[in-house]
Scaffold this motif. Sequence first.
Motif, PDB file in Angstrom:
ATOM      1  N   ILE A 302      -1.568 -14.062   4.677  1.00 55.50           N
ATOM      2  CA  ILE A 302      -1.328 -14.813   5.911  1.00 55.50           C
ATOM      3  C   ILE A 302      -2.593 -14.770   6.752  1.00 55.50           C
ATOM      4  CG2 ILE A 302      -0.043 -14.852   8.081  1.00 55.50           C
ATOM      5  CD1 ILE A 302       2.350 -13.739   6.514  1.00 55.50           C
ATOM      6  N   GLU A 303      -3.091 -15.934   7.088  1.00 53.20           N
ATOM      7  CA  GLU A 303      -4.270 -16.062   7.932  1.00 53.20           C
ATOM      8  C   GLU A 303      -3.935 -17.003   9.085  1.00 53.20           C
ATOM      9  OE1 GLU A 303      -7.492 -17.379   5.511  1.00 53.20           O
ATOM     10  OE2 GLU A 303      -7.494 -15.604   4.229  1.00 53.20           O
ATOM     11  N   PRO A 304      -3.563 -16.466  10.239  1.00 54.30           N
ATOM     12  CA  PRO A 304      -3.197 -17.333  11.369  1.00 54.30           C
ATOM     13  C   PRO A 304      -4.321 -18.303  11.723  1.00 54.30           C
ATOM     14  CG  PRO A 304      -2.593 -15.055  11.818  1.00 54.30           C
ATOM     15  CD  PRO A 304      -3.429 -15.036  10.566  1.00 54.30           C
ATOM     16  N   VAL A 305      -3.925 -19.548  11.928  1.00 58.71           N
ATOM     17  CA  VAL A 305      -4.889 -20.582  12.305  1.00 58.71           C
ATOM     18  C   VAL A 305      -4.560 -21.066  13.717  1.00 58.71           C
ATOM     19  CG1 VAL A 305      -5.270 -21.323   9.937  1.00 58.71           C
ATOM     20  CG2 VAL A 305      -3.471 -22.412  11.278  1.00 58.71           C
ATOM     21  N   GLU A 306      -5.519 -21.708  14.324  1.00 59.74           N
ATOM     22  CA  GLU A 306      -5.373 -22.148  15.711  1.00 59.74           C
ATOM     23  C   GLU A 306      -4.148 -23.039  15.881  1.00 59.74           C
ATOM     24  OE1 GLU A 306      -7.791 -24.866  19.008  1.00 59.74           O
ATOM     25  OE2 GLU A 306      -8.814 -24.099  17.214  1.00 59.74           O
ATOM     26  N   GLN A 307      -3.330 -22.702  16.858  1.00 55.82           N
ATOM     27  CA  GLN A 307      -2.133 -23.485  17.172  1.00 55.82           C
ATOM     28  C   GLN A 307      -2.032 -23.568  18.689  1.00 55.82           C
ATOM     29  OE1 GLN A 307       0.231 -24.938  15.175  1.00 55.82           O
ATOM     30  NE2 GLN A 307      -0.874 -24.397  13.309  1.00 55.82           N
ATOM     31  N   ASP A 419       6.685   6.953  -5.069  1.00 50.41           N
ATOM     32  CA  ASP A 419       5.713   7.906  -5.604  1.00 50.41           C
ATOM     33  C   ASP A 419       4.746   7.223  -6.560  1.00 50.41           C
ATOM     34  OD1 ASP A 419       6.841   9.939  -4.145  1.00 50.41           O
ATOM     35  OD2 ASP A 419       8.110  10.662  -5.785  1.00 50.41           O
ATOM     36  N   ALA A 420       5.247   6.292  -7.365  1.00 55.34           N
ATOM     37  CA  ALA A 420       4.392   5.611  -8.336  1.00 55.34           C
ATOM     38  C   ALA A 420       3.425   4.644  -7.653  1.00 55.34           C
ATOM     39  CB  ALA A 420       5.247   4.861  -9.350  1.00 55.34           C
ATOM     40  N   LEU A 421       3.860   4.020  -6.565  1.00 55.56           N
ATOM     41  CA  LEU A 421       3.016   3.044  -5.877  1.00 55.56           C
ATOM     42  C   LEU A 421       2.001   3.699  -4.953  1.00 55.56           C
ATOM     43  CD1 LEU A 421       5.761   0.419  -4.965  1.00 55.56           C
ATOM     44  CD2 LEU A 421       4.032   0.201  -6.753  1.00 55.56           C
ATOM     45  N   GLY A 422       2.424   4.748  -4.277  1.00 57.65           N
ATOM     46  CA  GLY A 422       1.547   5.437  -3.343  1.00 57.65           C
ATOM     47  C   GLY A 422       1.578   4.838  -1.952  1.00 57.65           C
ATOM     48  N   PRO A 423       1.284   5.640  -0.924  1.00 57.88           N
ATOM     49  CA  PRO A 423       1.392   5.198   0.476  1.00 57.88           C
ATOM     50  C   PRO A 423       0.330   4.190   0.896  1.00 57.88           C
ATOM     51  CG  PRO A 423       0.465   7.404   0.354  1.00 57.88           C
ATOM     52  CD  PRO A 423       0.907   7.058  -1.042  1.00 57.88           C
ATOM     53  N   ASP A 424      -0.742   4.044   0.114  1.00 54.04           N
ATOM     54  CA  ASP A 424      -1.768   3.072   0.477  1.00 54.04           C
ATOM     55  C   ASP A 424      -1.273   1.641   0.266  1.00 54.04           C
ATOM     56  OD1 ASP A 424      -4.490   2.575   1.381  1.00 54.04           O
ATOM     57  OD2 ASP A 424      -4.790   1.740  -0.625  1.00 54.04           O
ATOM     58  N   LEU A 425      -0.378   1.452  -0.726  1.00 49.83           N
ATOM     59  CA  LEU A 425       0.159   0.129  -1.028  1.00 49.83           C
ATOM     60  C   LEU A 425       1.567  -0.045  -0.472  1.00 49.83           C
ATOM     61  CD1 LEU A 425       0.007  -2.612  -2.482  1.00 49.83           C
ATOM     62  CD2 LEU A 425       0.780  -1.452  -4.574  1.00 49.83           C
ATOM     63  N   ALA A 426       2.416   0.941  -0.669  1.00 43.43           N
ATOM     64  CA  ALA A 426       3.827   0.832  -0.285  1.00 43.43           C
ATOM     65  C   ALA A 426       4.084   1.462   1.079  1.00 43.43           C
ATOM     66  CB  ALA A 426       4.703   1.494  -1.342  1.00 43.43           C
ATOM     67  N   VAL A 427       5.021   0.879   1.820  1.00 38.51           N
ATOM     68  CA  VAL A 427       5.426   1.391   3.127  1.00 38.51           C
ATOM     69  C   VAL A 427       6.669   2.252   2.942  1.00 38.51           C
ATOM     70  CG1 VAL A 427       6.134   0.799   5.468  1.00 38.51           C
ATOM     71  CG2 VAL A 427       4.500  -0.658   4.249  1.00 38.51           C
ATOM     72  N   HIS A 428       6.603   3.496   3.361  1.00 38.01           N
ATOM     73  CA  HIS A 428       7.741   4.404   3.247  1.00 38.01           C
ATOM     74  C   HIS A 428       8.884   3.898   4.124  1.00 38.01           C
ATOM     75  CE1 HIS A 428      10.099   8.083   3.218  1.00 38.01           C
ATOM     76  NE2 HIS A 428       9.225   8.652   2.376  1.00 38.01           N
ATOM     77  N   ALA A 429      10.095   3.914   3.590  1.00 29.71           N
ATOM     78  CA  ALA A 429      11.258   3.413   4.335  1.00 29.71           C
ATOM     79  C   ALA A 429      11.432   4.136   5.663  1.00 29.71           C
ATOM     80  CB  ALA A 429      12.516   3.536   3.484  1.00 29.71           C
ATOM     81  N   LEU A 475      -1.648  -7.751   8.762  1.00 31.19           N
ATOM     82  CA  LEU A 475      -2.589  -8.452   9.628  1.00 31.19           C
ATOM     83  C   LEU A 475      -3.621  -7.485  10.197  1.00 31.19           C
ATOM     84  CD1 LEU A 475      -0.310 -10.917  11.659  1.00 31.19           C
ATOM     85  CD2 LEU A 475      -1.603 -11.342   9.568  1.00 31.19           C
ATOM     86  N   THR A 476      -3.277  -6.217  10.226  1.00 32.84           N
ATOM     87  CA  THR A 476      -4.201  -5.208  10.746  1.00 32.84           C
ATOM     88  C   THR A 476      -5.348  -4.954   9.777  1.00 32.84           C
ATOM     89  OG1 THR A 476      -2.379  -4.154  11.936  1.00 32.84           O
ATOM     90  CG2 THR A 476      -4.386  -2.854  11.632  1.00 32.84           C
ATOM     91  N   HIS A 477      -5.013  -4.801   8.498  1.00 30.97           N
ATOM     92  CA  HIS A 477      -6.023  -4.435   7.501  1.00 30.97           C
ATOM     93  C   HIS A 477      -6.341  -5.562   6.531  1.00 30.97           C
ATOM     94  CE1 HIS A 477      -5.686  -0.436   9.087  1.00 30.97           C
ATOM     95  NE2 HIS A 477      -4.419  -0.331   8.745  1.00 30.97           N
ATOM     96  N   ASP A 478      -5.715  -6.727   6.715  1.00 29.72           N
ATOM     97  CA  ASP A 478      -5.979  -7.905   5.886  1.00 29.72           C
ATOM     98  C   ASP A 478      -5.844  -7.587   4.396  1.00 29.72           C
ATOM     99  OD1 ASP A 478      -6.530 -10.612   5.614  1.00 29.72           O
ATOM    100  OD2 ASP A 478      -8.662 -10.265   5.277  1.00 29.72           O
ATOM    101  N   ARG A 479      -4.692  -7.066   4.021  1.00 29.46           N
ATOM    102  CA  ARG A 479      -4.437  -6.736   2.618  1.00 29.46           C
ATOM    103  C   ARG A 479      -2.936  -6.713   2.367  1.00 29.46           C
ATOM    104  NH1 ARG A 479      -3.134  -1.253   1.691  1.00 29.46           N
ATOM    105  NH2 ARG A 479      -3.369   0.110   3.514  1.00 29.46           N
ATOM    106  N   ILE A 698       2.583  -5.767   9.971  1.00 25.58           N
ATOM    107  CA  ILE A 698       2.817  -6.296   8.626  1.00 25.58           C
ATOM    108  C   ILE A 698       3.746  -7.495   8.746  1.00 25.58           C
ATOM    109  CG2 ILE A 698       3.737  -5.791   6.320  1.00 25.58           C
ATOM    110  CD1 ILE A 698       3.164  -2.804   6.966  1.00 25.58           C
ATOM    111  N   VAL A 699       3.440  -8.572   8.012  1.00 24.01           N
ATOM    112  CA  VAL A 699       4.222  -9.808   8.130  1.00 24.01           C
ATOM    113  C   VAL A 699       4.699 -10.264   6.758  1.00 24.01           C
ATOM    114  CG1 VAL A 699       4.221 -12.225   8.855  1.00 24.01           C
ATOM    115  CG2 VAL A 699       2.940 -10.535  10.172  1.00 24.01           C
ATOM    116  N   LEU A 700       5.965 -10.645   6.693  1.00 25.77           N
ATOM    117  CA  LEU A 700       6.557 -11.254   5.502  1.00 25.77           C
ATOM    118  C   LEU A 700       6.989 -12.674   5.855  1.00 25.77           C
ATOM    119  CD1 LEU A 700       7.850 -11.216   2.650  1.00 25.77           C
ATOM    120  CD2 LEU A 700       9.889 -10.192   3.691  1.00 25.77           C
TER     121      LEU A 700
END
Length: 757
Positions: A302-307, A419-429, A475-479, A698-700
Amino acid sequence: MDLPRFKAHLVPQVVGSDRVFLVSEEGHYLVQGKAVADVVPFLDGTHTIAEIAQKLSDRFTLGEVVFAVSKYQRFNHLAEGPVGTDRAAVAVWESRGVDAAEAARRLDEAQVEITSVGAVDEAEVVSALRTTGIKVRPVTAAKAGAAAPTMVVVLADDYCNPELEAVDARLREAGIPWMLAKPNGADIWTGPYMVPEVTGCWRCLAQRLDGNRQVEAYLKRKRGDNAPLLTSLAASPWSVGLSAQLVASAVAGIIGAEASDHQGVLVSVHVPTMRTERHQLIRQPQCPGCGDPAVLHIDPRIEPVEQTVRFSADGGHRTMRPDDTYKRLEKHISRLTGAVSSLRLLNDVDNGVTYSYSAGHNFAMPGDNLAMLRRNLRGQSGGKGRSDIQARVSGVCEAIERYSGVWRGDRRTRRASFDALGPDLAVHANDLLQYSEAQYTGREVWNHTGAGRLHIVPDPFDTSREIEWTSAWSLTHDRERLVPAGYAWFGHPDLVDNFYCFSDGNGNAAGNTLEEAILQAFYEIAERDAVALWWYNRVLRPGFDLDSLREPYIDTLRDFYTGMNRSLEVVDITTDLGIPTFAAVSRRTDHPVEDVLLGFGSHFDVRIAVLRALTEVNQFLPAVINRNADGSTDYWEDDPDTLAWLKQVTVAQDPWVAPAADLATTSASTYAGLFSGDLAKDIRNGVERVEKAGHEVIVLDQSLPDLELKVAKVMVPGMRHFWRRLAPGRLYDVPVKLGWLSEATAEDQMNPRSVFF
């Protein structure tokens, strides 16, 4: 025209020498001018223009006669040639703007096949169809090599009968248009007329119908099969005859007219009341029958554009006017085929000040839990605004927001353990939910007391157990970030056997553009976080000077509330994010029971934030506006938690719900210059503020291609819902950091009353 005449459904009435009224059931028309009355006797389809001019040559020139006739022709009041012996039949078509001779030719050349699915008798419909002159044959009688039928009529006992899937697939593959009809029961359905590659298909239709049958879906799951629950049982000789004629009329209209009003439309007629409704069939690009499910497999980036904000009146902040938005979305409101099942005004009367709407959900959910079924049936989206149209749009958009967030098994997910994904990729519930250890420990007792109706505590999150994950975007870390699907979507099946979270609508919002949706969702996150910090700590906060906004509507609103013996004040609950956030408060001033109402709002534009809080109070007002003979409130509410709040809370006992008298009020100038007028810029501003506070945005994207509305779910791990979630973190730290409290409140000293809405 060679031989002009008035269309058969029009009755000309001459008034004076220069006025003619053309009267019909559909409308009345006035034609004025020289010679318009004199030409009337000759417009019967047997005279040419030249002949008419000759007969009137003693009074009018040729040009005057031609000009008079052209006035009728210009507004489509004329047809060609004699009407014939059956004026009534010609009038049927000409009143619809259809050439009667062309319609007769179409009917004569048509070949209609008829078949049925389920417990339906074809005989009455076949007989009615033949009265139109249409040649009818059963599908089984169609010979190999025979010409394809003009259309197929399929009679069904239930539009969701699973046998219709095969019928739909066969006719779509053959490219044959068809009309579905239900001639049984008190509610007769004709249409939609489905044209392959043009309209939606049966699967598009069934998906929407199923979603509006929550009780039936629950009962089918309990029963363990997919057979429809047949309820179209009412029938009498006259109603059966009426239904057959309605089907025949629809078929004749489809064949006789080049553009049918049944194309892509289901028409329902309730026989006892003769109430007629039109329900739009929405073609779904993601439909597995007539579309491509892969359109939902979108890149999470997601890359917000001018609106540019183009509408900011009446408390709005949108890229489009609300009336234009409503016109675009109105077709999605239907008790049968709508993503929004209903929309109704909550106010008993239009007082011209407060506007509130309730919108019903298309919200069939998995599982067989009766309490969840009851919750879904009672659940409604709320619409509020300064104007009627703004409140309507608000209700529709919120219902579509909820609809878009329902899990339907058509989105890509990834199955793995945290555990398999790790906290860098997955958000803990737990980072999203924010329940405390004490809440998890005491959940069995808490959840069974009834106090956990909105504040239910799930099972602890097992990081070694595989679950479904949905791809979202930071949106914070662009990933990419993966979030638990059970949290991201309503009704995800993971939660049936692994109740690790409770999905809710916090941070869900809809907008004309994705940027608009993201910003509205972000404001909701900020609002509810501020409410939680204020509510559970019961901190005293300053009031806001409403006069500083110089807003006439606020003056009108205060007078309106005063006239009902109610106060109207605003508490400033803005947090460390610096985003103007307010709680509007209204209470009875003429009775010991104060019926305290609250409304909240958050926005970079302080004016909009305050107005949203005030209009949210308006939204709750109908529940307490009526009085009993003894002066007590006649509540339009039966929820025990809500009633307990209304009947028990007073400002004297809970002073935190009102502005603190010893704190300096804030004003519009306190928050001047925070919003830019560009949605993307404001989104970046919000993301930066959240990052400075130590959190990530984070945006979905939950948008659906069949709805002309964008939907986003914004998640900020660590920020709070206003429901009872008492984990360590900003709930305890921020009030101390901001000087609201000298020390953090202990968990067991938090407000014992939970937010009741």
